[in-house]
Design a protein around this motif. Structure first.
Motif, PDB file in Angstrom:
ATOM      1  N   GLU A  46      -7.221   7.134   9.725  1.00  0.00           N
ATOM      2  CA  GLU A  46      -7.588   6.353   8.551  1.00  0.00           C
ATOM      3  C   GLU A  46      -8.666   5.357   8.937  1.00  0.00           C
ATOM      4  O   GLU A  46      -8.497   4.567   9.864  1.00  0.00           O
ATOM      5  N   ASP A  48     -11.899   3.008   6.814  1.00  0.00           N
ATOM      6  CA  ASP A  48     -12.618   2.632   5.589  1.00  0.00           C
ATOM      7  C   ASP A  48     -12.009   3.257   4.333  1.00  0.00           C
ATOM      8  O   ASP A  48     -12.729   3.686   3.438  1.00  0.00           O
ATOM      9  N   GLY A  49     -10.695   3.354   4.267  1.00  0.00           N
ATOM     10  CA  GLY A  49     -10.036   3.916   3.099  1.00  0.00           C
ATOM     11  C   GLY A  49     -10.057   5.434   3.022  1.00  0.00           C
ATOM     12  O   GLY A  49      -9.558   6.012   2.069  1.00  0.00           O
ATOM     13  N   SER A  50     -10.643   6.085   4.006  1.00  0.00           N
ATOM     14  CA  SER A  50     -10.680   7.550   4.039  1.00  0.00           C
ATOM     15  C   SER A  50      -9.708   8.076   5.077  1.00  0.00           C
ATOM     16  O   SER A  50      -9.350   7.374   6.015  1.00  0.00           O
ATOM     17  N   LYS A  51      -9.301   9.321   4.886  1.00  0.00           N
ATOM     18  CA  LYS A  51      -8.380   9.972   5.815  1.00  0.00           C
ATOM     19  C   LYS A  51      -9.058  11.206   6.402  1.00  0.00           C
ATOM     20  O   LYS A  51      -9.492  12.090   5.674  1.00  0.00           O
ATOM     21  N   LEU A  52      -9.134  11.230   7.733  1.00  0.00           N
ATOM     22  CA  LEU A  52      -9.717  12.361   8.440  1.00  0.00           C
ATOM     23  C   LEU A  52      -8.616  13.102   9.184  1.00  0.00           C
ATOM     24  O   LEU A  52      -7.991  12.539  10.082  1.00  0.00           O
ATOM     25  N   LYS A  84      -4.964   4.261  12.653  1.00  0.00           N
ATOM     26  CA  LYS A  84      -5.777   3.378  11.813  1.00  0.00           C
ATOM     27  C   LYS A  84      -6.872   2.764  12.678  1.00  0.00           C
ATOM     28  O   LYS A  84      -6.590   2.117  13.679  1.00  0.00           O
ATOM     29  N   LEU A  90     -16.806   4.742   9.032  1.00  0.00           N
ATOM     30  CA  LEU A  90     -16.420   6.137   8.830  1.00  0.00           C
ATOM     31  C   LEU A  90     -17.397   7.133   9.459  1.00  0.00           C
ATOM     32  O   LEU A  90     -16.958   8.047  10.165  1.00  0.00           O
ATOM     33  N   TYR A  94     -16.328   9.866  12.307  1.00  0.00           N
ATOM     34  CA  TYR A  94     -16.516  11.290  12.021  1.00  0.00           C
ATOM     35  C   TYR A  94     -17.339  11.958  13.121  1.00  0.00           C
ATOM     36  O   TYR A  94     -16.998  13.055  13.581  1.00  0.00           O
TER      37      TYR A  94
END
Length: 174
Positions: A46, A48-52, A84, A90, A94
């Motif tokens: 997790e 920046d509010g995104s889930k990878l 986290k 992000l 990534y």
């Protein structure tokens, strides 16, 4: 009852020609996992509010920090399967994932600053070395002090050495 016996005989002049496909190595299989959206993932990052989604085994193989995180008691990540990351953006996370799966980074020049921090934090030595090399190539009068500070704060000794040499060579204008 059946009994089978054979004698070993050597045949000379016969060489079987069996071709082995070039494709299908481990790296290409991991690239496929990355490109296909991480099927069978068992951990989520997790940021920046995104889930990878990711795979523990790939993260642990590429980083002793992740390895310890998943194998030691007391780490919430090993129990929740959620990592986290609050100190990175992000796109940097990534690209760090891309590197762990493929040994490659897209637009290394763009992400090298953030990836150097990520490589230091998660002890990804090859990524750290690649970041240092790219950053060393980008040294200018305008950014040499910042790169020296970045190198110092991330234990990037090779980059620090190059930055110090650059500053000494250009001390009159730095």
């Amino acid at each position: 009852k059946l009994r089978y016996e054979t004698k070993k005989s050597v045949v000379t002049g016969f060489e079987p020609d069996i071709s082995i496909p070039v494709a299908g190595n481990l790296c290409s299989r991991f690239q496929t996992l990355f490109k296909e959206g991480m099927p069978l993932s068992d951990v989520v990052i997790e940021v920046d509010g995104s889930k990878l989604p990711a795979h523990k085994v790939v993260l642990a193989a590429g980083s002793p920090v992740f390895s310890t995180m998943f194998q030691s008691r007391g780490f919430t990540e090993s129990e929740t399967n959620v990592i986290k990351i609050e100190d990175m953006e992000l796109p940097v996370v990534y690209e760090m994932l891309r590197f762990l799966y493929t040994d490659k980074v897209k637009q290394m020049e763009r992400f090298a600053w953030g990836l150097l921090f990520a490589a230091e934090k998660y002890m990804i030595d090859l990524l750290k070395a690649k970041c240092q090399a790219v950053l060393a190539q980008s040294l200018t009068i305008q950014n040499c002090s910042e790169l020296l500070a970045l190198a110092d704060s991330n234990s990037a000794d090779e980059l620090k050495k190059v930055a110090v040499e650059f500053i000494l060579q250009h001390s009159g204008v730095v």
